[in-house]
Every structure is written in C-alpha cells, then in structure tokens.
Design a protein around this motif. Structure first.
Motif, mmCIF file in Angstrom:
data_model
loop_
_atom_site.group_PDB
_atom_site.id
_atom_site.type_symbol
_atom_site.label_atom_id
_atom_site.label_comp_id
_atom_site.label_asym_id
_atom_site.label_seq_id
_atom_site.Cartn_x
_atom_site.Cartn_y
_atom_site.Cartn_z
ATOM 1 N N LEU A 134 -96.698 80.710 -39.297
ATOM 2 C CA LEU A 134 -97.424 79.774 -39.055
ATOM 3 C C LEU A 134 -96.902 78.495 -40.029
ATOM 4 O O LEU A 134 -96.935 77.401 -39.609
ATOM 5 C CB LEU A 134 -98.811 80.015 -39.438
ATOM 6 C CG LEU A 134 -99.473 80.986 -38.695
ATOM 7 C CD1 LEU A 134 -100.725 81.380 -39.109
ATOM 8 C CD2 LEU A 134 -99.566 80.838 -37.120
ATOM 9 N N ASN A 135 -96.413 78.697 -41.086
ATOM 10 C CA ASN A 135 -95.658 77.875 -42.134
ATOM 11 C C ASN A 135 -94.814 77.219 -41.380
ATOM 12 O O ASN A 135 -94.388 75.828 -41.343
ATOM 13 C CB ASN A 135 -95.657 78.284 -43.294
ATOM 14 C CG ASN A 135 -96.882 78.832 -44.146
ATOM 15 O OD1 ASN A 135 -97.846 77.998 -44.129
ATOM 16 N ND2 ASN A 135 -96.555 79.754 -45.164
ATOM 17 N N ALA A 136 -93.696 77.999 -40.802
ATOM 18 C CA ALA A 136 -92.569 77.379 -40.132
ATOM 19 C C ALA A 136 -93.028 76.582 -39.089
ATOM 20 O O ALA A 136 -92.419 75.462 -38.877
ATOM 21 C CB ALA A 136 -91.710 78.500 -39.673
ATOM 22 N N LEU A 137 -93.778 76.995 -38.272
ATOM 23 C CA LEU A 137 -94.213 76.038 -36.881
ATOM 24 C C LEU A 137 -94.824 74.832 -37.435
ATOM 25 O O LEU A 137 -94.656 73.801 -36.769
ATOM 26 C CB LEU A 137 -95.297 76.945 -36.332
ATOM 27 C CG LEU A 137 -94.687 78.120 -35.565
ATOM 28 C CD1 LEU A 137 -95.773 78.999 -34.941
ATOM 29 C CD2 LEU A 137 -93.802 77.798 -34.448
ATOM 30 N N ALA A 138 -95.615 74.836 -38.505
ATOM 31 C CA ALA A 138 -95.974 73.510 -39.200
ATOM 32 C C ALA A 138 -95.100 72.418 -39.590
ATOM 33 O O ALA A 138 -95.034 71.283 -39.476
ATOM 34 C CB ALA A 138 -97.105 73.845 -40.331
ATOM 35 N N ARG A 139 -93.909 73.223 -40.007
ATOM 36 C CA ARG A 139 -92.623 72.267 -40.416
ATOM 37 C C ARG A 139 -91.698 71.748 -39.282
ATOM 38 O O ARG A 139 -91.690 70.699 -39.241
ATOM 39 C CB ARG A 139 -91.947 73.140 -41.143
ATOM 40 C CG ARG A 139 -92.450 73.487 -42.592
ATOM 41 C CD ARG A 139 -91.470 73.916 -43.663
ATOM 42 N NE ARG A 139 -91.115 75.179 -43.209
ATOM 43 C CZ ARG A 139 -91.442 76.548 -43.531
ATOM 44 N NH1 ARG A 139 -92.424 76.540 -44.213
ATOM 45 N NH2 ARG A 139 -90.630 77.472 -43.089
ATOM 46 N N PHE A 140 -91.775 72.618 -38.248
ATOM 47 C CA PHE A 140 -91.055 72.232 -36.942
ATOM 48 C C PHE A 140 -91.548 71.186 -36.315
ATOM 49 O O PHE A 140 -92.943 71.075 -36.307
ATOM 50 C CB PHE A 140 -91.257 73.481 -35.892
ATOM 51 C CG PHE A 140 -90.212 74.810 -36.364
ATOM 52 C CD1 PHE A 140 -89.500 74.732 -37.665
ATOM 53 C CD2 PHE A 140 -89.949 75.806 -35.634
ATOM 54 C CE1 PHE A 140 -88.988 75.914 -37.989
ATOM 55 C CE2 PHE A 140 -89.192 76.918 -35.971
ATOM 56 C CZ PHE A 140 -88.725 77.011 -37.197
ATOM 57 N N ASP A 141 -90.886 70.085 -35.826
ATOM 58 C CA ASP A 141 -91.363 69.159 -34.795
ATOM 59 C C ASP A 141 -90.845 69.222 -33.300
ATOM 60 O O ASP A 141 -91.394 69.013 -32.411
ATOM 61 C CB ASP A 141 -90.583 67.638 -35.272
ATOM 62 C CG ASP A 141 -91.196 67.466 -36.498
ATOM 63 O OD1 ASP A 141 -92.411 66.961 -36.721
ATOM 64 O OD2 ASP A 141 -90.553 67.269 -37.556
ATOM 65 N N ILE A 142 -89.361 69.942 -33.301
ATOM 66 C CA ILE A 142 -88.877 70.454 -32.057
ATOM 67 C C ILE A 142 -88.558 71.855 -32.279
ATOM 68 O O ILE A 142 -87.805 72.239 -33.055
ATOM 69 C CB ILE A 142 -87.591 69.662 -31.797
ATOM 70 C CG1 ILE A 142 -88.162 68.039 -31.819
ATOM 71 C CG2 ILE A 142 -86.770 70.002 -30.728
ATOM 72 C CD1 ILE A 142 -86.786 67.110 -31.817
ATOM 73 N N GLY A 143 -88.748 72.744 -31.036
ATOM 74 C CA GLY A 143 -88.398 74.029 -30.957
ATOM 75 C C GLY A 143 -87.320 74.214 -29.995
ATOM 76 O O GLY A 143 -87.422 73.970 -28.915
ATOM 77 N N LEU A 144 -86.185 74.909 -30.331
ATOM 78 C CA LEU A 144 -84.933 75.345 -29.591
ATOM 79 C C LEU A 144 -85.077 76.669 -28.782
ATOM 80 O O LEU A 144 -85.695 77.707 -29.688
ATOM 81 C CB LEU A 144 -83.937 75.277 -30.360
ATOM 82 C CG LEU A 144 -83.379 73.979 -31.018
ATOM 83 C CD1 LEU A 144 -82.391 73.953 -31.769
ATOM 84 C CD2 LEU A 144 -83.408 72.628 -29.922
ATOM 85 N N MET A 145 -84.639 76.869 -27.720
ATOM 86 C CA MET A 145 -84.882 78.036 -27.045
ATOM 87 C C MET A 145 -83.588 78.171 -26.137
ATOM 88 O O MET A 145 -83.828 77.885 -24.702
ATOM 89 C CB MET A 145 -85.992 78.513 -26.256
ATOM 90 C CG MET A 145 -86.065 79.927 -25.580
ATOM 91 S SD MET A 145 -87.669 80.197 -24.671
ATOM 92 C CE MET A 145 -87.044 81.692 -24.096
ATOM 93 N N PRO A 146 -82.335 78.135 -26.364
ATOM 94 C CA PRO A 146 -81.096 78.163 -25.534
ATOM 95 C C PRO A 146 -81.147 79.721 -25.089
ATOM 96 O O PRO A 146 -81.140 80.460 -25.741
ATOM 97 C CB PRO A 146 -80.073 77.778 -26.635
ATOM 98 C CG PRO A 146 -80.423 77.972 -27.823
ATOM 99 C CD PRO A 146 -81.936 78.015 -27.951
ATOM 100 N N LEU A 147 -80.458 79.718 -23.794
ATOM 101 C CA LEU A 147 -80.344 81.060 -23.226
ATOM 102 C C LEU A 147 -79.052 81.068 -22.516
ATOM 103 O O LEU A 147 -78.761 79.957 -22.113
ATOM 104 C CB LEU A 147 -81.691 81.584 -22.321
ATOM 105 C CG LEU A 147 -83.086 81.973 -23.028
ATOM 106 C CD1 LEU A 147 -83.772 81.849 -21.933
ATOM 107 C CD2 LEU A 147 -82.746 83.067 -23.735
ATOM 108 N N PRO A 148 -78.488 82.167 -22.262
ATOM 109 C CA PRO A 148 -77.494 82.141 -21.258
ATOM 110 C C PRO A 148 -77.532 82.050 -19.871
ATOM 111 O O PRO A 148 -78.661 82.283 -19.478
ATOM 112 C CB PRO A 148 -76.614 83.317 -21.586
ATOM 113 C CG PRO A 148 -77.678 84.220 -21.932
ATOM 114 C CD PRO A 148 -78.612 83.493 -22.758
#
Length: 359
Positions: free
Chosen positions: A237-251
């Motif tokens: 939860l603390n990390a999500l509060a710090r994130f502004d953009i979330g990455l999800m790269p996949l092959p």
C-alpha cells in the motif's frame, strides 16, 4: 497468503463466501518460509526438504476429502506428481473444481528453481481439465483453452478490494514522478523488454523521475536507477501511494495471453496509471488513453511514459477513470456470488448424474 494467486483467487473471497452460507476450510501448500525460500537462488537442499514437508502436509489434509461437498483446487493438488490424487478422489465421488489464472500448460523456465520447472509437466494441466467437474479460469482465453480440452469451464475475473487500497493523492509534478513496478522475482525480468525506453526516460528526466521496483529482488538495469524494496502486503500500500505510473510489460507470446491482469488491476484500484503491453486480457481491462496506456513498440512505451510524466492533469484523469472502472466491475462480493452460484450448479449437476447412474 504470500502468493498473489492464492491471495486473489481464494483467500479474499472467504469472508464473502461465508456470508453467503459456505463453510470454508483452506490448506495452503506453501507457508511463508517456503514461499520466501522458493523464490530465492540456490538453497536446493532446503527447497527439497520444504517440498517434502509440504507434500506430507497436503497428503494428510487430503485424507479428509470425503468430509466436504466440494474440493476447490487453486491449481493442482501436488506440483510435481501426475494427477493421481485427483483421479482417485474423482472416482470415489468427490466434486472437484480447478481454478487457474496462468497458462500452466505452457512450460516456462525458472532461474530460481530450474529442476522443479523441468519436472513440472504442462500436460498435467491438460489432464486435469478432463478430470474435474469444472474449471474456473481467470480470463476468457484460459477458459477457451480448457474447453478445447473437453472441460466444463467458466470465467470468473479476479476481484480487487478497493476498501483496502486507498485512492492515490491528486497527481501533480510538485515532486519527482515515480514510475513503479510491483511483482515477484519470477516476473521482474520482463522489465528488460522495455529497457531502451526506460533508459531514454531516465536520461531525459534525470532528477524529475524516480524508479521503484517492489518484490523484484536484486533486479538492476543499466542506466536506470531503480529503488528496490521487498514485497509485503502492508508495504504494498505504501508503494502504491508512491507510484504515479505502474508498469506491466509482457512478452508477446501465448503465455502472456494467460495473464489475468492482476498487476494492472491493482495499479488501477490505487489510482496509479497502468502502462502495459497490448496483449491478451490487458486489451479488455484497459481502455487506451482513458484508463491507462497500451503499448506494443519501444517508441510507444517511450511516448506513453513521456506523455504521462509531462501531463499531471492527464495522469489524474486516467487515474480516476481506472479507479472507477475497478470499483464498478470487480467487487469482491459480486465475484463471490458467482462462485457460490457455481457451487450450487456443480453440486446439482453431480447429484443429477449420480441419480441417473443409479437408475
């Protein structure tokens, strides 16, 4: 509840199911110690010993199967053996439901457990499709693959608990913009798929952008100063509060079509703008440039990140849309009601079949 799959596919539904009249008894194959050891390098002897203990505990638990109306399997009963126990229980009248949210029928190597990955048979999943009473899939592609093997299969998408995850603070550029990734050591390697785009962002926005990876172990990337932290349910939860953009790269391969959007959906629930590979379930989960960004090429990754970094008002718009979409479509209670209905249907079907056979 260390494993994301079990946490999202089983444990979060238990309070709702119990409120709907279902008595739930759970037995997890991995405890916290085994999970942490399993996703670390080396320690082969310790991993083998923990595996034996887990197998023994599972076999002891399986002795009680006649006491239950339904055996709900989140993946297989034993990871390395043929589906002998599943066949045995089914022949003796047990009702079995198999839940899966990954393309388990495709072999994927593991740098942490190469021996276990080699011994794990993708064909086992295909065999299970023909044994169980019903398959519950995390997305329609997985459902259809099960049906192709002759299974009775439905899709139940994963819920996201937005009462647990607070909405992000209003997006602004008053401080560094954080580009984050959340996951495990088994999937952090896919960040390397977008290394050139991230390196370019790091060069152009030095000091204005920070990079954070949670749960990726000792992950590094040349030219990108990643801040690393260990995953825990509380710190997530603390990390999500710090994130502004979330990455999800996949092959771009069939295995990625089996992913059920867990990472992206968590970002969305938190008001973190998801930027994901345009493949599989992501295409239906994310409305491009409305609730997130979908990318195929290196340039699309770069331009999407640049646009979001430069435009906090647009980040805020996408974040609000993303959160709203999750709140409206991924309620824990509504998904649990679908599971409860499935239980009723499967029990009724099994009772009807048994009655016809007795006559």
């Amino acid at each position: 509840m260390e494993g994301a799959s079990s946490r999202y596919r089983v444990y979060q539904y238990i309070p709702f199911l119990e409120s709907l009249g279902v008595t739930c008894v759970t037995q997890s194959f991995m405890n916290a110690k085994m999970y942490k050891t399993y996703f670390s390098r080396g320690k082969t002897v310790q991993k083998f010993w923990l595996m034996l203990k887990a197998v023994f505990a599972r076999m002891v638990a399986l002795r009680q199967y006649p006491d239950f109306d339904i055996i709900y399997m989140q993946r297989e009963l034993l990871p390395l053996a043929p589906p002998l126990f599943e066949r045995f229980m089914k022949r003796r009248g047990a009702i079995l439901i198999f839940d899966y949210d990954d393309a388990l029928f495709i072999r994927k190597p593991s740098r942490y457990n190469p021996i276990a990955a080699y011994l794990r048979s993708p064909d086992k999943t295909l065999q299970l499709f023909t044994i169980v009473d019903c398959v519950v899939a995390g997305n329609n592609w997985l459902r259809d693959r099960a049906r192709m093997s002759g299974a009775q299969a439905i899709t139940i998408e994963v819920a996201e608990d937005t009462t647990r995850i607070p909405m992000h603070a209003p997006h602004s550029n008053n401080g560094p913009v954080t580009i984050g990734w959340l996951g495990s050591t088994s999937t952090v390697k896919y960040l390397h798929l977008i290394t050139p785009a991230l390196q370019k962002i790091a060069r152009e926005y030095a000091g204005a952008v920070r990079f954070e990876v949670m749960g990726g172990g000792d992950f590094t990337m040349e030219g990108v100063p990643w801040n690393r932290s260990d995953w825990s349910l509380e710190e997530e939860l603390n990390a999500l509060a710090r994130f502004d953009i979330g990455l999800m790269p996949l092959p771009v391969e069939d295995w990625a079509k089996g992913k059920s959007g867990g990472k992206a959906r968590t970002y969305m629930a938190a008001g973190v703008v998801p930027v994901c590979t345009a493949i599989g379930y992501n295409l239906s989960l994310i409305d491009h440039q409305k609730s997130g960004c979908l990318c195929n090429t290196e340039n699309e990754w770069y331009l999407s990140l640049k646009y979001l970094i430069d435009n906090p008002a647009q980040r805020q718009r996408l974040a609000l849309n993303a959160r709203e979409h999750v709140v409206k479509n991924f309620s824990g209670l509504e998904q649990a009601q679908k599971i409860r209905q499935l239980f009723d249907d499967v029990v009724a079907s099994s009772t009807s079949t048994a009655s016809r056979q007795s006559n």
